[in-house]
Design a protein around this motif. Structure first.
Motif, PDB file in Angstrom:
ATOM      1  N   ASP B  86       0.826  -1.207   0.000  1.00  0.00           N
ATOM      2  CA  ASP B  86       0.000   0.000   0.000  1.00  0.00           C
ATOM      3  C   ASP B  86       0.861   1.259   0.000  1.00  0.00           C
ATOM      4  N   THR B  87       2.155   1.116   0.195  1.00  0.00           N
ATOM      5  CA  THR B  87       3.052   2.270   0.172  1.00  0.00           C
ATOM      6  C   THR B  87       2.986   2.934  -1.200  1.00  0.00           C
ATOM      7  N   ALA B  88       2.583   4.202  -1.225  1.00  0.00           N
ATOM      8  CA  ALA B  88       2.373   4.915  -2.482  1.00  0.00           C
ATOM      9  C   ALA B  88       1.966   6.350  -2.181  1.00  0.00           C
ATOM     10  N   MET B  89       1.876   7.133  -3.243  1.00  0.00           N
ATOM     11  CA  MET B  89       1.239   8.446  -3.168  1.00  0.00           C
ATOM     12  C   MET B  89      -0.241   8.231  -3.467  1.00  0.00           C
ATOM     13  N   TYR B  90      -1.103   8.842  -2.643  1.00  0.00           N
ATOM     14  CA  TYR B  90      -2.547   8.720  -2.833  1.00  0.00           C
ATOM     15  C   TYR B  90      -3.115  10.083  -3.208  1.00  0.00           C
ATOM     16  N   PHE B  91      -3.890  10.087  -4.284  1.00  0.00           N
ATOM     17  CA  PHE B  91      -4.509  11.312  -4.773  1.00  0.00           C
ATOM     18  C   PHE B  91      -6.026  11.215  -4.656  1.00  0.00           C
ATOM     19  N   CYS B  92      -6.615  12.234  -4.071  1.00  0.00           N
ATOM     20  CA  CYS B  92      -8.053  12.394  -4.076  1.00  0.00           C
ATOM     21  C   CYS B  92      -8.417  13.211  -5.307  1.00  0.00           C
ATOM     22  N   SER B  93      -9.513  12.888  -5.963  1.00  0.00           N
ATOM     23  CA  SER B  93      -9.872  13.634  -7.166  1.00  0.00           C
ATOM     24  C   SER B  93     -11.380  13.728  -7.332  1.00  0.00           C
ATOM     25  N   ASN B  94     -11.775  14.688  -8.118  1.00  0.00           N
ATOM     26  CA  ASN B  94     -13.174  15.034  -8.316  1.00  0.00           C
ATOM     27  C   ASN B  94     -13.432  15.188  -9.808  1.00  0.00           C
ATOM     28  N   ALA B  95     -14.547  14.670 -10.272  1.00  0.00           N
ATOM     29  CA  ALA B  95     -14.961  14.870 -11.657  1.00  0.00           C
ATOM     30  C   ALA B  95     -16.396  15.369 -11.649  1.00  0.00           C
ATOM     31  N   GLY B  96     -16.630  16.496 -12.274  1.00  0.00           N
ATOM     32  CA  GLY B  96     -17.975  17.044 -12.336  1.00  0.00           C
ATOM     33  C   GLY B  96     -18.820  16.295 -13.349  1.00  0.00           C
ATOM     34  N   GLY B  97     -20.117  16.226 -13.101  1.00  0.00           N
ATOM     35  CA  GLY B  97     -20.987  15.496 -14.005  1.00  0.00           C
ATOM     36  C   GLY B  97     -21.092  16.110 -15.378  1.00  0.00           C
ATOM     37  N   THR B  98     -20.863  17.420 -15.465  1.00  0.00           N
ATOM     38  CA  THR B  98     -20.986  18.082 -16.762  1.00  0.00           C
ATOM     39  C   THR B  98     -19.667  18.128 -17.517  1.00  0.00           C
ATOM     40  N   SER B  99     -18.580  17.729 -16.914  1.00  0.00           N
ATOM     41  CA  SER B  99     -17.274  17.749 -17.576  1.00  0.00           C
ATOM     42  C   SER B  99     -16.721  16.338 -17.576  1.00  0.00           C
ATOM     43  N   TYR B 100     -17.331  15.529 -18.415  1.00  0.00           N
ATOM     44  CA  TYR B 100     -17.043  14.102 -18.424  1.00  0.00           C
ATOM     45  C   TYR B 100     -15.558  13.820 -18.549  1.00  0.00           C
ATOM     46  N   GLY B 101     -15.056  13.070 -17.605  1.00  0.00           N
ATOM     47  CA  GLY B 101     -13.692  12.594 -17.658  1.00  0.00           C
ATOM     48  C   GLY B 101     -12.644  13.555 -17.167  1.00  0.00           C
ATOM     49  N   LYS B 102     -12.939  14.817 -16.968  1.00  0.00           N
ATOM     50  CA  LYS B 102     -11.917  15.768 -16.550  1.00  0.00           C
ATOM     51  C   LYS B 102     -11.777  15.736 -15.039  1.00  0.00           C
ATOM     52  N   LEU B 103     -10.611  15.306 -14.588  1.00  0.00           N
ATOM     53  CA  LEU B 103     -10.368  15.156 -13.157  1.00  0.00           C
ATOM     54  C   LEU B 103      -9.597  16.336 -12.600  1.00  0.00           C
ATOM     55  N   THR B 104      -9.981  16.740 -11.392  1.00  0.00           N
ATOM     56  CA  THR B 104      -9.208  17.692 -10.608  1.00  0.00           C
ATOM     57  C   THR B 104      -8.602  16.917  -9.443  1.00  0.00           C
ATOM     58  N   PHE B 105      -7.286  17.044  -9.274  1.00  0.00           N
ATOM     59  CA  PHE B 105      -6.583  16.262  -8.272  1.00  0.00           C
ATOM     60  C   PHE B 105      -6.171  17.116  -7.079  1.00  0.00           C
ATOM     61  N   GLY B 106      -6.135  16.471  -5.916  1.00  0.00           N
ATOM     62  CA  GLY B 106      -5.533  17.083  -4.747  1.00  0.00           C
ATOM     63  C   GLY B 106      -4.018  16.992  -4.831  1.00  0.00           C
ATOM     64  N   GLN B 107      -3.354  17.515  -3.803  1.00  0.00           N
ATOM     65  CA  GLN B 107      -1.896  17.611  -3.820  1.00  0.00           C
ATOM     66  C   GLN B 107      -1.216  16.275  -3.580  1.00  0.00           C
ATOM     67  N   GLY B 108      -1.966  15.327  -3.040  1.00  0.00           N
ATOM     68  CA  GLY B 108      -1.409  14.007  -2.785  1.00  0.00           C
ATOM     69  C   GLY B 108      -0.938  13.830  -1.356  1.00  0.00           C
ATOM     70  N   THR B 109      -1.013  12.581  -0.892  1.00  0.00           N
ATOM     71  CA  THR B 109      -0.501  12.186   0.422  1.00  0.00           C
ATOM     72  C   THR B 109       0.414  10.990   0.221  1.00  0.00           C
ATOM     73  N   ILE B 110       1.652  11.119   0.687  1.00  0.00           N
ATOM     74  CA  ILE B 110       2.588   9.994   0.604  1.00  0.00           C
ATOM     75  C   ILE B 110       2.342   9.097   1.809  1.00  0.00           C
ATOM     76  N   LEU B 111       1.930   7.865   1.540  1.00  0.00           N
ATOM     77  CA  LEU B 111       1.707   6.890   2.610  1.00  0.00           C
ATOM     78  C   LEU B 111       2.840   5.878   2.621  1.00  0.00           C
ATOM     79  N   THR B 112       3.422   5.699   3.792  1.00  0.00           N
ATOM     80  CA  THR B 112       4.461   4.689   3.966  1.00  0.00           C
ATOM     81  C   THR B 112       3.977   3.661   4.974  1.00  0.00           C
ATOM     82  N   VAL B 113       3.993   2.396   4.587  1.00  0.00           N
ATOM     83  CA  VAL B 113       3.626   1.311   5.481  1.00  0.00           C
ATOM     84  C   VAL B 113       4.910   0.655   5.964  1.00  0.00           C
ATOM     85  N   HIS B 114       5.082   0.640   7.283  1.00  0.00           N
ATOM     86  CA  HIS B 114       6.292   0.083   7.883  1.00  0.00           C
ATOM     87  C   HIS B 114       6.061  -1.346   8.350  1.00  0.00           C
ATOM     88  N   PRO B 115       7.054  -2.217   8.161  1.00  0.00           N
ATOM     89  CA  PRO B 115       6.905  -3.611   8.626  1.00  0.00           C
ATOM     90  C   PRO B 115       6.978  -3.694  10.141  1.00  0.00           C
TER      91      PRO B 115
END
Lengths: 114, 115
Positions: B86-115
């Protein structure tokens, strides 16, 4: 879902030159998208490419700098023209699929401009 | 115009534990879609989960679930039983119903899973 490939996967270029990135999809799609991801940053939409019409560019991006072709429903190219080090980024193409507005992304092209 | 804000630049979690990533958004659309994407070091963007705004029920995909608070315009991602993969950068994003397919992304969160 769609399977998307991009060429090249990475390249190192000299400033002032141009690079064309190819995006191939395994199925016919109406809309393809090109994004830029600068180092350590989020994704920013460059333009939307529709087959048979000119691409629609987002604010801050112009056709002279990022010309796009969309010759058919499975293929598109993005050219980064007259490159400068500030163009060093990952460039990703994507397609929208289904009724949920979700997008599927290619593996990206990592561009470094010296 | 749409905006997406992720206020956690980095998060870490121990393997098998639970972690929640935060996201808020703003949109003028009545119908829209929200997504979480994962970008591992391979840089391939992978769709983790999606939520339609008109559905009140929170989406769930195996170990991933969301807490969608429409009035608060909040869309957090909970990862249960975290795995090293699961270690990765995670992006939240939004797509409006009237703008099919066009995504707006957040800045991202780097998640690190430690053993």
């Amino acid at each position: 879902s769609a399977v998307i490939s991009q060429k090249p996967s990475r390249d190192i270029c000299q400033r002032g030159t141009s690079l064309t990135i190819q995006c191939q999809v395994d199925s016919q799609v109406t809309m393809m998208f090109w994004y830029r991801q600068q180092p350590g940053q989020s994704l920013t939409l460059i333009a939307t490419a529709n087959q048979g019409s000119e691409a629609t560019y987002e604010s801050g991006f112009v056709i002279d700098k990022f010309p796009i072709s969309r010759p058919n429903l499975t293929f598109s190219t993005l050219t980064v023209s007259n490159m400068s080090p500030e163009d060093s980024s990952i460039y990703l193409c994507s397609v929208a699929s289904g009724s949920y507005n979700e997008q599927f992304f290619g593996p990206g092209t990592r561009l470094t401009v010296l | 115009a749409q905006t997406v804000t992720q206020s956690q630049p980095e998060m870490s979690v121990q393997e098998a534990e639970t972690v929640t990533l935060s996201c808020t958004y703003d949109t003028s659309e009545n119908n829209y879609y929200l997504f979480w994407y994962k970008q591992p070091p391979s840089r391939q963007m992978i769709l983790v989960i999606r939520q339609e705004a008109y559905k009140q029920q929170n989406a769930t995909e195996n170990r991933f679930s969301v807490n969608f608070q429409k009035a608060a315009k909040s869309f957090s991602l909970k990862i249960s039983d975290s795995q090293l993969g699961d270690t990765a950068m995670y992006f939240c994003s939004n797509a409006g119903g009237t703008s099919y397919g066009k995504l707006t992304f957040g800045q991202g969160t780097i998640l690190t899973v430690h053993p």
